[in-house]
Design a protein around this motif. Structure first.
Motif, PDB file in Angstrom:
ATOM      1  N   THR A   6       0.851  -1.191   0.000  1.00 47.68           N
ATOM      2  CA  THR A   6       0.000   0.000   0.000  1.00 47.68           C
ATOM      3  C   THR A   6       0.890   1.246   0.000  1.00 47.68           C
ATOM      4  O   THR A   6       2.049   1.189   0.415  1.00 47.68           O
ATOM      5  CB  THR A   6      -0.925   0.024   1.222  1.00 47.68           C
ATOM      6  OG1 THR A   6      -0.129   0.119   2.416  1.00 47.68           O
ATOM      7  CG2 THR A   6      -1.784  -1.247   1.288  1.00 47.68           C
ATOM      8  N   ASP A  12      -6.303   3.164   1.656  1.00 48.15           N
ATOM      9  CA  ASP A  12      -7.326   2.121   1.641  1.00 48.15           C
ATOM     10  C   ASP A  12      -7.256   1.254   0.382  1.00 48.15           C
ATOM     11  O   ASP A  12      -8.186   0.529   0.053  1.00 48.15           O
ATOM     12  CB  ASP A  12      -8.726   2.729   1.784  1.00 48.15           C
ATOM     13  CG  ASP A  12      -9.103   3.632   0.612  1.00 48.15           C
ATOM     14  OD1 ASP A  12      -8.314   3.768  -0.351  1.00 48.15           O
ATOM     15  OD2 ASP A  12     -10.208   4.217   0.653  1.00 48.15           O
ATOM     16  N   HIS A  13      -6.132   1.323  -0.320  1.00 47.53           N
ATOM     17  CA  HIS A  13      -5.953   0.553  -1.542  1.00 47.53           C
ATOM     18  C   HIS A  13      -4.483   0.164  -1.664  1.00 47.53           C
ATOM     19  O   HIS A  13      -3.631   0.677  -0.937  1.00 47.53           O
ATOM     20  CB  HIS A  13      -6.357   1.391  -2.768  1.00 47.53           C
ATOM     21  CG  HIS A  13      -5.540   2.639  -2.911  1.00 47.53           C
ATOM     22  ND1 HIS A  13      -5.769   3.775  -2.141  1.00 47.53           N
ATOM     23  CD2 HIS A  13      -4.447   2.931  -3.676  1.00 47.53           C
ATOM     24  CE1 HIS A  13      -4.884   4.698  -2.457  1.00 47.53           C
ATOM     25  NE2 HIS A  13      -4.071   4.218  -3.372  1.00 47.53           N
ATOM     26  N   THR A  36      -8.319  -3.370  -2.858  1.00 47.64           N
ATOM     27  CA  THR A  36      -8.682  -2.462  -1.777  1.00 47.64           C
ATOM     28  C   THR A  36      -8.387  -3.145  -0.444  1.00 47.64           C
ATOM     29  O   THR A  36      -8.388  -4.374  -0.346  1.00 47.64           O
ATOM     30  CB  THR A  36     -10.166  -2.050  -1.829  1.00 47.64           C
ATOM     31  OG1 THR A  36     -11.001  -3.220  -1.761  1.00 47.64           O
ATOM     32  CG2 THR A  36     -10.474  -1.303  -3.118  1.00 47.64           C
ATOM     33  N   ARG A  39     -10.648   0.366   5.299  1.00 49.07           N
ATOM     34  CA  ARG A  39     -11.083   1.752   5.052  1.00 49.07           C
ATOM     35  C   ARG A  39     -10.232   2.766   5.814  1.00 49.07           C
ATOM     36  O   ARG A  39     -10.142   3.931   5.428  1.00 49.07           O
ATOM     37  CB  ARG A  39     -12.548   1.910   5.444  1.00 49.07           C
ATOM     38  CG  ARG A  39     -12.849   1.596   6.903  1.00 49.07           C
ATOM     39  CD  ARG A  39     -14.306   1.816   7.263  1.00 49.07           C
ATOM     40  NE  ARG A  39     -14.564   1.429   8.640  1.00 49.07           N
ATOM     41  CZ  ARG A  39     -15.013   0.233   9.001  1.00 49.07           C
ATOM     42  NH1 ARG A  39     -15.253  -0.704   8.079  1.00 49.07           N
ATOM     43  NH2 ARG A  39     -15.221  -0.051  10.280  1.00 49.07           N
ATOM     44  N   SER A  40      -9.598   2.323   6.909  1.00 47.01           N
ATOM     45  CA  SER A  40      -8.714   3.206   7.686  1.00 47.01           C
ATOM     46  C   SER A  40      -7.244   2.950   7.402  1.00 47.01           C
ATOM     47  O   SER A  40      -6.373   3.501   8.078  1.00 47.01           O
ATOM     48  CB  SER A  40      -8.989   3.039   9.188  1.00 47.01           C
ATOM     49  OG  SER A  40     -10.328   3.358   9.490  1.00 47.01           O
ATOM     50  N   GLY A  41      -6.944   2.094   6.424  1.00 45.40           N
ATOM     51  CA  GLY A  41      -5.560   1.786   6.078  1.00 45.40           C
ATOM     52  C   GLY A  41      -5.133   0.437   6.619  1.00 45.40           C
ATOM     53  O   GLY A  41      -5.863  -0.545   6.537  1.00 45.40           O
ATOM     54  N   ARG A  64      -8.707  -1.346   9.968  1.00 47.78           N
ATOM     55  CA  ARG A  64      -7.406  -1.437   9.308  1.00 47.78           C
ATOM     56  C   ARG A  64      -7.084  -2.882   8.906  1.00 47.78           C
ATOM     57  O   ARG A  64      -7.422  -3.819   9.625  1.00 47.78           O
ATOM     58  CB  ARG A  64      -6.295  -0.912  10.226  1.00 47.78           C
ATOM     59  CG  ARG A  64      -6.350   0.608  10.452  1.00 47.78           C
ATOM     60  CD  ARG A  64      -5.219   1.079  11.338  1.00 47.78           C
ATOM     61  NE  ARG A  64      -5.234   2.520  11.541  1.00 47.78           N
ATOM     62  CZ  ARG A  64      -4.569   3.407  10.797  1.00 47.78           C
ATOM     63  NH1 ARG A  64      -3.820   2.983   9.789  1.00 47.78           N
ATOM     64  NH2 ARG A  64      -4.636   4.695  11.047  1.00 47.78           N
ATOM     65  N   ALA A 170     -13.589   0.293  -0.008  1.00 44.43           N
ATOM     66  CA  ALA A 170     -12.637  -0.309   0.925  1.00 44.43           C
ATOM     67  C   ALA A 170     -13.368  -1.299   1.831  1.00 44.43           C
ATOM     68  O   ALA A 170     -14.581  -1.491   1.732  1.00 44.43           O
ATOM     69  CB  ALA A 170     -11.948   0.777   1.740  1.00 44.43           C
TER      70      ALA A 170
END
Length: 221
Positions: A6, A12-13, A36, A39-41, A64, A170
């Protein structure tokens, strides 16, 4: 090795590649594919690698993905069978992954016909999303990423690779991809070759690549 890199801890991808051992090095078998992630990494999870102090640490409900090195667990899906050499588990309406911190079944896929309905109270991960969630196809085919395999309380649970809803949606902490990529991975992996899943932000990949004996990728986009 299934490898996801990443751009940074909060992205988030990422980009997925796959490699096979080639002597002392690695040979690419799946070229770069978009995926993906959380959503928070991402954040350091609990896997095969030594614990890392620098960077966010994974915990339940943080949104995460789990960074680190993990065994690839069973393949799962909606169909009765799949084109794979790996162990395959056909999911039923009664199968859930327990994401309830403190449950004796935390971070396990269980069948309510065996453990009872009460055992999954509060769980938000039905494994047949199509039957519980208006035809959702994200768990049609996927595999378990063995993060927090011992079920440490609060450590994070139910981390999978599965199908994406779209290239811009995500996840809650899983890695999601197109069905064509997933089908290729599950057909390629073999249990006797001990496949692992690796996810790292770019900076950590560069820092750890040599000591962890990871593939050299050249200049990244």
């Amino acid at each position: 090795m299934v490898l996801v890199i990443t751009p940074d801890w909060n992205a988030d991808h990422g980009t997925l590649r796959a490699f096979e051992r080639d002597g002392d090095g690695w040979k690419a078998t799946v070229e770069a594919q978009d995926v993906t992630v959380g959503r928070s990494g991402s954040a350091w999870g609990i896997g095969l690698n030594p614990a890392q102090a620098d960077g966010p640490q994974k915990h339940e409900g943080d949104g995460r993905a789990a960074a680190g090195v993990y065994r690839v667990g069973p393949i799962f899906g909606y169909a009765s069978s799949a084109d794979t050499h790996m162990p395959y588990e056909a999911m039923q309406y009664t199968d859930w992954c327990v994401d309830v911190d403190g449950s004796p079944y935390y971070n396990q896929i269980v069948d309510t016909k065996k453990v009872g309905e009460k055992a999954v109270e509060g769980a938000s991960e039905p494994m047949r999303r199509d039957l519980h969630l208006a035809g959702d196809q994200r768990y049609k085919i996927g595999f378990v990423i063995e993060h927090n395999a011992e079920g440490k309380r609060g450590g994070g649970s139910c981390i999978f690779a599965h199908l994406w809803k779209s290239p811009t949606d995500a996840t809650a902490g899983c890695t999601a991809m197109p069905e064509s990529v997933m089908r290729r991975l599950v057909a390629w992996m073999k249990p006797e070759e001990h496949p692992v899943f690796v996810l790292l932000p770019q900076s950590e990949y560069e820092r750890l690549r040599t000591s962890w004996h990871l593939p050299a990728l050249g200049k990244q986009p």
